[in-house]
Design a protein around this motif. Sequence first.
Motif: not given
Length: 641
Positions: A500-519
């Motif tokens: 939706k917002y047209g971006y990407r980002i690479t994060l450590p795999q073991y990090w967890t999401g407090d606000k998971k949705s990139l949409e």
Amino acid sequence: MLHKGKGFVMLLLTVVLLAVSAIPAYADEAPGKTEIRLKVGSKQMKINGESVSIQPPYQESGTVMVPLSVFTNKKGFGAKVQLTNNKIIKLTYGTHTIVVTLGSKDATIDGKKTTLPVAPASKQGVTMVPLSIIAKSFEATLAKDAATQELVLKFVSVNDKSAGGKNIDTDAGKSKIGDSYYGWSMNYPTGLTMSSQTQDGDIVVFEDVKKEYYLAVIVEEAKDKLTMEETRDTIYGYFDEGEKVVDKKTVGSGAAAYERVTTKNKGGFFFEYRGIQANDSLYIVIFGKKAKTAQELAKSTGLLDSFRTAFNRSDVSVKDLTQIVNGFKTFADEDYGLSVKLPKEWKTDTEASIPWFYLEDSGYLYLDVTSLVPGDTLDEWIKRKQARFEQTFATAFRKEPEIKNVVWNGVSAKLMKLAYSWDTEKWWEEYEIFAIEGEYRYYTELAYPKDSPAAQSNLLDNVLRSMKADFATVESNFGELADELDNIDRSAVVTRTSEKYGYRITLPQYWTGDKKSLEETEMEYGTTGVFAGVTYWDEESFTLSELTSTIDGFYKERSEKNTKFKIIENTTVQFAGFTAKKVVFEDKTNNKDSTPYRITNYFVLKGDKVYNVWGFYYLANASDFNVKNMEAALSTFAFTR
């Protein structure tokens, strides 16, 4: 221009506050059958109204699957369980015996072969079994509450039928009951069973086998003298829904006076409530009886009149029901066969999925059981845990671990003492106990502030001495319990993309999401003390000069209001191929609402819209490992269109 600035500033402030915040009644129903309520997808079941944490039930092929503890919990059915070859489960309840096998629909019920609708399975290490057929075999009725969508089990427990369990009549030679801690006593309520008692012992309830009589003693703190109205208001708080008053009066005078309220509920029970103030407490004694008139309660006046706001420790005829002995009470978790003595101020976290106990803002204790990986050892396990500790805290905010041999729960174990701080002023001490028995690893963690009351009470020694977990119970109740954190590859990364917002980002795999949705307009991932995120403003348009002016004004105002706030860097840079405003700042405010932290912001102007790509860490967590991971994540941000 002005309205844009205000809206943007409010959103900007929200991002900052969200990042900073990332740190780490008694009302019985009328007497009746034992009742268990549960719901598909819910982590809680209720046994006679008391919440118990469980693995959420689920539905498969039209059959509701529930954790084995629905039938083994001692407050409910209390069925005995025996596990053979880690897959054959034998349940015994009264005269009934059920044998099932993990992964198989074949079963025997009271010696007769039968086919289950769905095979028992292990979900996240918890054995799940079909609800309906086992409930029916245990002579329980099963219905659905249309209003709450709860599944309701009702049954007369085997303990009630046999007058077993906590039937206080089994205490030969006792003619009275009481509580030495809360300071009350009364005549022995012959024929009644203690059906429930709170962990603190401030509420104790008795019922007869047929559920036609009811007695409760409740103790509330009341240091100030209560008026008649205040005492009655407290009594009213224990009414059932629809319970109505048929009589109320003040009985006696002076220090001996008490409030008496007589009621009738919808179930045909009459109750007499007595409110008596003494010993900096309000004692509420409730007697209930299924009757046609309130006058029938008079037959029990002698029992109620025997209530005294005193406990004679030298009187051997009194059975002491206290839960608090020498300032300690015993906590338990049936699924683990666990018991431990802790100071009376401690509580149980009923929402936790593992045994977890805490002292408000001043300490915690928990037990975590995981499966042993073949070939693993205590030393290797501890080495991995120590490495994670060093990756989590910056050098100035931690002390070197201390490791020694101890005995825990009757087996050889190792103890690692850690010390860490969020500000280098207030330090926490953490004691980690590592033990291996059979196919499972047992990890106990006890932590508290160094200057807290817990630190002065020899709490560690008490835990080592009193904590007991039944290994056989664990083996019976649990299957494979993989440790999801211990062996994770902390160098692995994952790329996440927003369509939706047209971006990407690479994060450590073991990090967890407090606000998971990139949409969504806000995204945030992280781990202890370090986070990264993206915020998009889609309601306001900016020029570069407006963006720069608004941001500079916002941070200037913060600097003027807070002497602990410091701008580290404020420049215009190229970021992800676009012009960006980079602002790095620290806030060293240290109080109950804030812990020193640093935030790196990239405000990227793409067209007339703003993307805020940010990284956050507490100064205590600014280890080389965390900072490198955060900065690496920010550097990978890129637009996809």
